[in-house]
Design an enzyme around this catalytic site. Sequence first.
Site, PDB file in Angstrom:
ATOM      1  N   HIS A 363     -10.447 -53.465  -8.551  1.00  0.00           N
ATOM      2  CA  HIS A 363     -10.872 -53.625  -9.946  1.00  0.00           C
ATOM      3  C   HIS A 363     -12.045 -52.745 -10.332  1.00  0.00           C
ATOM      4  CE1 HIS A 363      -8.534 -57.350 -10.817  1.00  0.00           C
ATOM      5  NE2 HIS A 363      -8.660 -57.519  -9.513  1.00  0.00           N
ATOM      6  N   LYS A 554     -18.938 -58.450 -24.111  1.00  0.00           N
ATOM      7  CA  LYS A 554     -18.618 -58.194 -22.701  1.00  0.00           C
ATOM      8  C   LYS A 554     -19.926 -58.221 -21.925  1.00  0.00           C
ATOM      9  CE  LYS A 554     -16.880 -54.152 -24.086  1.00  0.00           C
ATOM     10  NZ  LYS A 554     -15.606 -53.884 -23.484  1.00  0.00           N
ATOM     11  N   ARG A 555     -19.843 -58.220 -20.574  1.00  0.00           N
ATOM     12  CA  ARG A 555     -21.069 -58.141 -19.783  1.00  0.00           C
ATOM     13  C   ARG A 555     -21.901 -56.931 -20.229  1.00  0.00           C
ATOM     14  NH1 ARG A 555     -21.778 -61.905 -15.443  1.00  0.00           N
ATOM     15  NH2 ARG A 555     -23.525 -60.633 -14.752  1.00  0.00           N
ATOM     16  N   LYS A 560     -20.877 -49.648 -19.786  1.00  0.00           N
ATOM     17  CA  LYS A 560     -20.144 -50.118 -20.968  1.00  0.00           C
ATOM     18  C   LYS A 560     -20.781 -49.602 -22.258  1.00  0.00           C
ATOM     19  CE  LYS A 560     -18.628 -54.371 -18.586  1.00  0.00           C
ATOM     20  NZ  LYS A 560     -17.159 -54.317 -18.554  1.00  0.00           N
ATOM     21  N   THR A 662     -10.012 -56.125 -20.576  1.00  0.00           N
ATOM     22  CA  THR A 662      -8.993 -57.049 -21.068  1.00  0.00           C
ATOM     23  C   THR A 662      -9.427 -57.594 -22.423  1.00  0.00           C
ATOM     24  OG1 THR A 662     -10.047 -58.702 -19.648  1.00  0.00           O
ATOM     25  CG2 THR A 662      -7.972 -57.763 -18.874  1.00  0.00           C
ATOM     26  N   LYS A 666      -7.386 -58.486 -26.120  1.00  0.00           N
ATOM     27  CA  LYS A 666      -7.501 -59.714 -26.915  1.00  0.00           C
ATOM     28  C   LYS A 666      -7.849 -59.381 -28.364  1.00  0.00           C
ATOM     29  CE  LYS A 666      -9.101 -61.747 -22.656  1.00  0.00           C
ATOM     30  NZ  LYS A 666     -10.305 -61.944 -21.818  1.00  0.00           N
TER      31      LYS A 666
HETATM   32  C1  26Q Z   1     -19.246 -58.413  -5.152  1.00  0.00           C
HETATM   33  C2  26Q Z   1     -20.070 -58.600  -4.069  1.00  0.00           C
HETATM   34  C3  26Q Z   1     -21.140 -59.427  -4.134  1.00  0.00           C
HETATM   35  C4  26Q Z   1     -21.384 -60.120  -5.317  1.00  0.00           C
HETATM   36  C5  26Q Z   1     -20.562 -59.942  -6.404  1.00  0.00           C
HETATM   37  C6  26Q Z   1     -19.496 -59.091  -6.322  1.00  0.00           C
HETATM   38  C7  26Q Z   1     -18.630 -58.888  -7.494  1.00  0.00           C
HETATM   39  C8  26Q Z   1     -18.314 -59.945  -8.334  1.00  0.00           C
HETATM   40  C9  26Q Z   1     -17.508 -59.739  -9.457  1.00  0.00           C
HETATM   41  C10 26Q Z   1     -18.105 -57.651  -7.778  1.00  0.00           C
HETATM   42  C11 26Q Z   1     -17.311 -57.467  -8.888  1.00  0.00           C
HETATM   43  C12 26Q Z   1     -17.014 -58.507  -9.738  1.00  0.00           C
HETATM   44  C13 26Q Z   1     -16.195 -58.368 -10.943  1.00  0.00           C
HETATM   45  C14 26Q Z   1     -15.582 -57.269 -11.311  1.00  0.00           C
HETATM   46  C15 26Q Z   1     -14.828 -57.216 -12.556  1.00  0.00           C
HETATM   47  O1  26Q Z   1     -14.842 -58.135 -13.363  1.00  0.00           O
HETATM   48  N1  26Q Z   1     -14.107 -56.126 -12.805  1.00  0.00           N
HETATM   49  C16 26Q Z   1     -13.315 -56.011 -14.017  1.00  0.00           C
HETATM   50  O2  26Q Z   1     -12.000 -56.452 -13.734  1.00  0.00           O
HETATM   51  C17 26Q Z   1     -11.237 -56.521 -14.910  1.00  0.00           C
HETATM   52  C18 26Q Z   1      -9.896 -57.118 -14.547  1.00  0.00           C
HETATM   53  O3  26Q Z   1      -9.130 -56.214 -13.822  1.00  0.00           O
HETATM   54  C19 26Q Z   1     -11.111 -55.157 -15.547  1.00  0.00           C
HETATM   55  O4  26Q Z   1     -10.443 -55.299 -16.770  1.00  0.00           O
HETATM   56  C20 26Q Z   1     -12.489 -54.546 -15.783  1.00  0.00           C
HETATM   57  O5  26Q Z   1     -12.359 -53.216 -16.253  1.00  0.00           O
HETATM   58  C21 26Q Z   1     -13.296 -54.578 -14.519  1.00  0.00           C
HETATM   59  O6  26Q Z   1     -14.621 -54.131 -14.765  1.00  0.00           O
END
Ligand code: 26Q
Length: 823
Positions: A363, A554-555, A560, A662, A666
């Site tokens: 992702h 979004k975050r 972004k 995503t 929406k």
């Molecule tokens: C990893 C290690 C330690 C702590 C946290 C994490 C961690 C947690 C969440 C790393 C990444 C995430 C989340 C990533 C994320 O939300 N990515 C998004 O995924 C969506 C669904 O595929 C995409 O639409 C987005 O583009 C993408 O940024």
Amino acid sequence: MPVDSCPLHSLDTGDISCSIREHVTHSLGKPCREASQRDVATALSLTLRDRLVDKMLETRDRYRESRAKRMYYLSIEYLLGRCLGNNIYNLKIQGEMGALLHGWGYELEDIREFERDPALGNGGLGRLAACFLDSLATLDMPGCGYGIHYEYGLFKQSIENDRQVERPDYWMAEGMPLQLERRDQSVIVPLYGRVENHQTPDGSYLPLWVDWQDLVGVPYDIPIAGFGGQTVNYLRLFAAHSTDSFNMEIFDQGDYIKAVHQKIYSELISKILYPNESISFGKELRLVQEYFLVFCSLRDITRRFLKQNRNIEELPEYTAIQLNDTHPALTVAELMRLLVDERRVPWDRAWNITTSTLAFTNHTLMPEALEMWSVELLEKVLPRHLQIIYEINRRFLDSIRQSGPVDDAKIRRMSLIDENHGKQVRMAHLAVVGSHSVNGVSKLHSELVKTVLFPDYAALWPGKFNNKTNGVTPRRWLYKANPGLAGLITEAIGETWITDLDELQKLVPLAEDAAFRERFAAVKRNAKVRLAGFVAKTTGIVISPDALYDMQAKRIHEYKRQLLNVMHVIHDYLRITEDGYLPPTPRVYVFAGKAAPGYFEAKEIIHLICRLARVINADKRASEHLKVVFAADYRVSLAEKLIPAADVSEQISTAGTEASGTGNMKFSLNGALTIGTLDGANIEIREAVGEENFYLFGLTTPEVERHLAEGSYDPWEYYRKHPEIRRVLDSISAGRFSPDEPTAFHWIFEKLLAKNERYLHLADFMSYIEAHERIGMEYARPDVWMRKAVLNTARMGYFSSDRTIREYAKDIWGIKPIPPRGA
Ligand code: 26Q
């Protein structure tokens, strides 16, 4: 017990009414006359749970009888959103429930607000997992989700003195009426300890993992109803507890305090969701969380599998496991351990089983978000798994050496162990090597996964890499979130679109129908009136439903580019106040999103937005034309309020940085027009809705790559050349939006003008304001605008997560729908 001892519950309104009162009395212990709105909400949830559980058991029997292959989705995050309304809509009883409650003096909409919005995820990745569960159930697919039952979800955000303040989200405070505790299916999880090397009587290697400590994973099931309510799957979340036996052992040695500390540590494992998306590597607790999820899920999966009298070697024929990013990548090592050490399957056969069962979704392309764990930490927490990872690596690197000459540089690149900064395990490599499928989440992203992230692997295994463009569930994101638009669509084309989103195509001709466009516009305006009420109530800011609503939700993250949006708002403001410019359309800029608590830049961006809002909203010269709102505490339930009211959707990440997005889907599905770059799924959205119905701007991915590779981006050149850029940056730097703290935002000036500014804000700014110009002009012509808006909704069918799930099912999982008999 006698078979069929318990009568099934029905969806008949009379029965439901009876059940609600029954739950108020017998589950909550109150006479009905004393029930509060919250009690009604809880009793209604329990009433629905009874019905969902009936269907869940029926679904389980159906899957068992079919002996069909199943899919398990392993994800460290799920952003389910509120369940009550979603279940009511998926059971199609919203009309009846509304009337029933109204008759009792309540409004369903108010009752729904009493439910907590469980935020067991950070953003896109967790919400995607939730959309997938909805689609699986709607498609009658045998699958279930595994995750962690965090006690605290993502922090709650409030704004105090124009800054983000975080508060813990104790989401279970009022209980979670929908979940079922399954203590009898608890799992004992070993960790820490050491490996002793022994030999079997026939002389082969026999490792023994000894002196391990343990904790217990207690499953909680949340029923997931498909549309129509016939198939109900579930999400199984594990909570960490301590084992009594373990405590007793230490206790017997006389160390009572230590025994209590062990218990506290055990329960810490599922205490909290990590709130940042990258900088938690190295944190032991996070590693233990990942392993806890993996161990509990695999135990549960294999236990269920073996109960059906099957041989473990048949696992891949009946089981598919999808790894949602690398967070559950330890599954590769744990499944090998389970097969080799516990089931005594020879290594090669075990490896075959493992790789045929597992598949991996990536992702993110951001290098800082690629997970790595130090060998030292793994050795301490999971000594046997580390050994297995080394053995996988040794065999893998041997196999490449054997298949032809390779240079050392390539071996170093492909190794599961990175030796550049001490020894670290590359979790993405482990997942790629241990899976039969690796996919990205949009066409562009999947290409970049091959060319940028894993070029050596893509050359070695071209067939392993594939694309699965993300989607969103139309049930939550249109049917439930936007009943006005859903009603209009159903009136026009019938209701089949709810489960077959391509049907929206039938709206295309209606884009030419002035009467339909007007009704579409009225629905949009209605949503804006509602949002304006909410904004007034929560922020005190008054916004007009006749303005254009421009949203970025979004975050908060530099890639972004919320700052690009902020720069444009300032540009607009200065043109009005300094140049006497009158914009063709009044605008409301809405921002929403959380910043990771330790991410300075992101938090300061929120600070700037709030300051800007304060200055602009108070300025009489501007406020007729321009308002700025920061909507606090962005979460699923807030997204459901914002999205239906958007006219313009900001999808403005630097090309090549957003894997898919995503939110972009929406917004467009709900008739907002996108202003966006050629990034992630924006590209496919633009192709689908038509380029004339999408406001494109900015550099392409190859152009960005070239700048970054050659170091040819020169922000000062843009600053010198464009007075618009100069004016905006100077105003930030001079403290115009922070008069009491003139240097507060000086860092932004410096950062955006730094030679190594990674997101190329200034390179895209002029084309961004030009695209906004066009938006302003076209919005002022409602027939032109509404035609485009209708076409956005009409052409978004492809972005249903039902389509995505069908593709995963066919290309990766090999699972088929198991519909109820007679369906
Ligand atoms: C990893 C290690 C330690 C702590 C946290 C994490 C961690 C947690 C969440 C790393 C990444 C995430 C989340 C990533 C994320 O939300 N990515 C998004 O995924 C969506 C669904 O595929 C995409 O639409 C987005 O583009 C993408 O940024």
